[in-house]
Design a protein around this motif. Sequence first.
Motif, PDB file in Angstrom:
ATOM      1  N   HIS A 215       9.053   5.731   8.214  1.00 54.94           N
ATOM      2  CA  HIS A 215       8.121   5.522   7.109  1.00 54.94           C
ATOM      3  C   HIS A 215       8.877   5.315   5.792  1.00 54.94           C
ATOM      4  N   LEU A 311       1.714   0.772   4.640  1.00 56.52           N
ATOM      5  CA  LEU A 311       2.058   2.187   4.773  1.00 56.52           C
ATOM      6  C   LEU A 311       0.940   2.982   5.434  1.00 56.52           C
ATOM      7  N   ARG A 314       0.816   2.357   9.135  1.00 55.57           N
ATOM      8  CA  ARG A 314       1.873   3.110   9.826  1.00 55.57           C
ATOM      9  C   ARG A 314       1.435   4.559  10.031  1.00 55.57           C
ATOM     10  N   LEU A 315       0.853   5.144   9.004  1.00 55.49           N
ATOM     11  CA  LEU A 315       0.433   6.542   9.092  1.00 55.49           C
ATOM     12  C   LEU A 315      -0.715   6.724  10.078  1.00 55.49           C
ATOM     13  N   LEU A 353       1.844   9.711   2.437  1.00 58.02           N
ATOM     14  CA  LEU A 353       3.094   9.925   3.159  1.00 58.02           C
ATOM     15  C   LEU A 353       3.728  11.257   2.777  1.00 58.02           C
TER      16      LEU A 353
END
Length: 415
Positions: A215, A311, A314-315, A353
């Motif tokens: 990440h 992002l 991805r999370l 994140l």
Amino acid sequence: MEYLTVAETAERLGVKRETVYAYASRGLLTSVRGAQRRGSRFAQDEVEALAARGRESGEPSGTVERIRTRITLVADGGPWFRGRAVPALAGSEDLEHVAALLWEVPGRVPFDADPDLLAPARAVLAAAPAGARATDRFRLAVAAVAAADPLRADARPGAVVATASSLLGTVVTALAGDPGAAGGPGVSGAGLAERLLPALVRDPDRAPAPATAGHVRAALVLLADHGLASSTVAARVAASTLADVHAVVSAGLGALDGPRHGLVSGLAHRFLADALDDPPGALAQRLRAGERVPGFGHSVYRGTDPRATVLLDRLRADPAADDVLACVDAVVAGMDRGGDGPAANVDLALAALMHAHDLRPDAGELLFACARTVGWVAHALEEYAEPGLRFRPTGVYTGPRPGSTSEASTTTLSV
């Protein structure tokens, strides 16, 4: 052959539409009318040639509103680095490869620490107050490396690349502290993202989750440049004086360190901390107070910031982020309740994140500083090739004039 509209031609040349027609009447441009489309159009090659002639004249424009750059295109739909889509780069490359792309060098930039520069950087950081923010420590390390580098004034492109690579590698290594820390720079062959982890995690003695480095790697790529943001303009102004790389980075850091720019991720982190227990309540409290909700809205993108989408996606594939993403989704839904609210930006994604992987509250600021250093250097390399001291805006003086008692007198002054 490609053709540009009047509006596109005016933007490319940095002039008004009327000036484009004046150029055409003087024979500097050839106006073409297409059968299928209304309005005048101009051959792109001819427009580019005229733009080049303007640059070669060496006459400074006096403004910073029109800075021609070949580095990053920022438009609705996503940023592009030298024609390559940034979301795709974030999924396949690291900052080392992106630096090579932006700095126009082959392969990947190693970001090796210089042992001679590392010692003074570590000494300065050791003397910093215990509560110093991550970006404060970054600035201190940059200043220490600058003071210890006797050849920093070399502005030849190859020397700039070497200096910048060593600068960022040395600062990150110094910030990471103990080489034996979890995921730290002592790992053989570790990339910059892995080396940076100890400076990002809340508890350096606790090994980060396996997904954290990936990440962080993607975030660094996404944040490497974003066109002519305030900090990048500051960096380019410094470069126009032929300031060295360290001074250029310091100028960028100075502009980055504001709650309207590089510090927003920390504000979004604080907001999400409140919202994790009660998303509607935390949002309602902000709205009742008439406060701007950090992590939403952007001056360029009409919809969601594409960097935030990368992002957050991805999370969504990361089980460690399930609770945080549920909170983010609730807040996003609340902001868009009427269908016309501001969309999420990259600062909200950085805050998510940080919460999901137990990073420091100021980790987003440090990610911004490290990544954007690469962009500032790219802009410095471009700016070094331009006429020096070309940024000299005209100021409007509104104070009292000499010999006058009037407080409302107005005149124009070149600053």
